[in-house]
Write a protein that holds these residues in place. Structure first.
Motif, PDB file in Angstrom:
ATOM      1  N   LEU A  75     -32.819  34.335  37.231  1.00 12.43           N
ATOM      2  CA  LEU A  75     -31.539  34.080  36.598  1.00 12.43           C
ATOM      3  C   LEU A  75     -31.732  34.169  35.091  1.00 12.43           C
ATOM      4  O   LEU A  75     -32.571  33.475  34.523  1.00 12.43           O
ATOM      5  CB  LEU A  75     -31.027  32.692  36.985  1.00 12.43           C
ATOM      6  CG  LEU A  75     -29.774  32.201  36.279  1.00 12.43           C
ATOM      7  CD1 LEU A  75     -28.577  33.061  36.637  1.00 12.43           C
ATOM      8  CD2 LEU A  75     -29.506  30.747  36.635  1.00 12.43           C
ATOM      9  N   ILE A  76     -30.979  35.060  34.455  1.00 13.13           N
ATOM     10  CA  ILE A  76     -30.997  35.178  33.001  1.00 13.13           C
ATOM     11  C   ILE A  76     -29.656  34.647  32.514  1.00 13.13           C
ATOM     12  O   ILE A  76     -28.616  35.244  32.759  1.00 13.13           O
ATOM     13  CB  ILE A  76     -31.192  36.646  32.548  1.00 13.13           C
ATOM     14  CG1 ILE A  76     -32.510  37.194  33.089  1.00 13.13           C
ATOM     15  CG2 ILE A  76     -31.145  36.751  31.036  1.00 13.13           C
ATOM     16  CD1 ILE A  76     -32.732  38.659  32.816  1.00 13.13           C
ATOM     17  N   LEU A  77     -29.692  33.499  31.862  1.00 13.44           N
ATOM     18  CA  LEU A  77     -28.471  32.851  31.415  1.00 13.44           C
ATOM     19  C   LEU A  77     -27.863  33.580  30.218  1.00 13.44           C
ATOM     20  O   LEU A  77     -28.541  34.351  29.536  1.00 13.44           O
ATOM     21  CB  LEU A  77     -28.753  31.398  31.045  1.00 13.44           C
ATOM     22  CG  LEU A  77     -29.259  30.517  32.185  1.00 13.44           C
ATOM     23  CD1 LEU A  77     -29.643  29.146  31.668  1.00 13.44           C
ATOM     24  CD2 LEU A  77     -28.212  30.403  33.273  1.00 13.44           C
ATOM     25  N   ALA A  78     -26.596  33.312  29.979  1.00  9.88           N
ATOM     26  CA  ALA A  78     -25.915  33.902  28.829  1.00  9.88           C
ATOM     27  C   ALA A  78     -26.554  33.393  27.543  1.00  9.88           C
ATOM     28  O   ALA A  78     -26.928  32.221  27.431  1.00  9.88           O
ATOM     29  CB  ALA A  78     -24.435  33.529  28.857  1.00  9.88           C
ATOM     30  N   LYS A 103     -25.507  39.510  40.641  1.00  3.77           N
ATOM     31  CA  LYS A 103     -24.163  39.156  40.227  1.00  3.77           C
ATOM     32  C   LYS A 103     -24.172  38.719  38.772  1.00  3.77           C
ATOM     33  O   LYS A 103     -25.167  38.177  38.278  1.00  3.77           O
ATOM     34  CB  LYS A 103     -23.572  38.067  41.113  1.00  3.77           C
ATOM     35  CG  LYS A 103     -24.351  36.771  41.136  1.00  3.77           C
ATOM     36  CD  LYS A 103     -23.751  35.810  42.132  1.00  3.77           C
ATOM     37  CE  LYS A 103     -24.659  34.599  42.312  1.00  3.77           C
ATOM     38  NZ  LYS A 103     -24.139  33.679  43.299  1.00  3.77           N
ATOM     39  N   ILE A 104     -23.054  38.987  38.090  1.00  6.63           N
ATOM     40  CA  ILE A 104     -22.904  38.518  36.729  1.00  6.63           C
ATOM     41  C   ILE A 104     -22.131  37.216  36.768  1.00  6.63           C
ATOM     42  O   ILE A 104     -21.299  36.988  37.658  1.00  6.63           O
ATOM     43  CB  ILE A 104     -22.208  39.546  35.816  1.00  6.63           C
ATOM     44  CG1 ILE A 104     -20.825  39.904  36.337  1.00  6.63           C
ATOM     45  CG2 ILE A 104     -23.057  40.776  35.638  1.00  6.63           C
ATOM     46  CD1 ILE A 104     -20.008  40.715  35.350  1.00  6.63           C
ATOM     47  N   TYR A 141     -22.429  36.961  26.374  1.00  3.55           N
ATOM     48  CA  TYR A 141     -21.822  35.730  26.872  1.00  3.55           C
ATOM     49  C   TYR A 141     -21.759  35.735  28.397  1.00  3.55           C
ATOM     50  O   TYR A 141     -21.095  34.915  28.995  1.00  3.55           O
ATOM     51  CB  TYR A 141     -20.407  35.571  26.306  1.00  3.55           C
ATOM     52  CG  TYR A 141     -20.404  35.256  24.831  1.00  3.55           C
ATOM     53  CD1 TYR A 141     -20.518  33.953  24.386  1.00  3.55           C
ATOM     54  CD2 TYR A 141     -20.306  36.273  23.892  1.00  3.55           C
ATOM     55  CE1 TYR A 141     -20.534  33.661  23.039  1.00  3.55           C
ATOM     56  CE2 TYR A 141     -20.308  35.994  22.543  1.00  3.55           C
ATOM     57  CZ  TYR A 141     -20.416  34.688  22.119  1.00  3.55           C
ATOM     58  OH  TYR A 141     -20.439  34.406  20.791  1.00  3.55           O
ATOM     59  N   VAL A 142     -22.444  36.686  29.002  1.00  2.00           N
ATOM     60  CA  VAL A 142     -22.464  36.854  30.449  1.00  2.00           C
ATOM     61  C   VAL A 142     -23.905  36.725  30.924  1.00  2.00           C
ATOM     62  O   VAL A 142     -24.806  37.324  30.344  1.00  2.00           O
ATOM     63  CB  VAL A 142     -21.896  38.244  30.834  1.00  2.00           C
ATOM     64  CG1 VAL A 142     -22.008  38.478  32.315  1.00  2.00           C
ATOM     65  CG2 VAL A 142     -20.462  38.376  30.375  1.00  2.00           C
ATOM     66  N   GLY A 143     -24.137  35.931  31.963  1.00  4.09           N
ATOM     67  CA  GLY A 143     -25.459  35.798  32.557  1.00  4.09           C
ATOM     68  C   GLY A 143     -25.617  36.764  33.721  1.00  4.09           C
ATOM     69  O   GLY A 143     -24.645  37.345  34.206  1.00  4.09           O
ATOM     70  N   LEU A 144     -26.849  36.920  34.175  1.00  2.00           N
ATOM     71  CA  LEU A 144     -27.136  37.823  35.291  1.00  2.00           C
ATOM     72  C   LEU A 144     -28.126  37.144  36.231  1.00  2.00           C
ATOM     73  O   LEU A 144     -29.165  36.650  35.791  1.00  2.00           O
ATOM     74  CB  LEU A 144     -27.725  39.141  34.781  1.00  2.00           C
ATOM     75  CG  LEU A 144     -28.210  40.129  35.830  1.00  2.00           C
ATOM     76  CD1 LEU A 144     -27.045  40.679  36.638  1.00  2.00           C
ATOM     77  CD2 LEU A 144     -28.986  41.263  35.197  1.00  2.00           C
TER      78      LEU A 144
END
Length: 189
Positions: free
Chosen positions: A105-108, A151-152, A77-80
């Protein structure tokens, strides 16, 4: 003078609020703040730019480019979001390739595909004393390491700086070109 019924109601409301707060924290700690391992899938798309250069008497260089499609399935549930970095490909302790990774960007709870062109310095690979013995088994065992600084992102509200270290053991069966990939990631906030 306080009304006895009012203090009981205030105490019940405070207890219910505290109970809801505890349930919310427990739920968040088991879902959002407890990340699971992302799934990595690697497929070899082809071999390009095969160059063989031989200068006498002893200098032999061999370079080729390996096109690879990497799929990252993020179940968290966390993106990076991370910035430019490099992946290092190792064989028995020798660096045989450096691959730049662009900003991404890797979305949640998403799946991201990326294509990499890996320029393998095959001369470093075949000059390793373990290479020919390992190749006779039919398996080529490599290790990749990378450190991503970024950043997360939690629900597009909370953003914290993080460093993600990733190490993958890659086994390539030479006859069928099947790839077995086992990765371990660690995140530091």
């Amino acid at each position: 003078m306080a009304i006895p019924g009012c203090s009981k109601i205030c105490a019940l409301i405070a207890a219910a609020t505290f109970l809801i707060f505890i349930i919310a924290i427990t739920t968040l700690s088991r879902t959002i703040f407890n990340p699971t391992q992302p799934n990595f899938t690697v497929q070899v798309a082809g071999l390009e730019n095969f160059h063989f250069n031989r200068t006498f008497p002893y200098n032999i260089t061999l370079h080729n480019t390996l096109k690879v499609v990497v799929t990252v399935d993020n179940p968290n549930y966390v993106g990076l979001e991370y910035w430019n970095s490099k992946v290092y490909l190792h064989y028995q302790g020798d660096v045989i390739a450096e691959v730049p990774i662009d900003h991404k960007l890797i979305l949640a709870r998403s799946k991201v595909n990326g294509t990499m062109e890996i320029e393998v310095y095959t001369d470093k690979l075949i000059s390793n004393p373990s290479f020919w013995g390992g190749l006779s088994t039919g398996w080529l065992n490599l290790t990749s390491t990378e450190t991503l600084h970024g950043k997360i992102i939690v629900m597009n509200i909370l953003k914290m700086h993080a460093t993600v270290s990733n190490m993958c053991n890659i086994s390539i069966f030479m006859r069928t070109q099947k790839i077995k990939l086992i990765c371990k990631s660690r995140m530091r906030l």
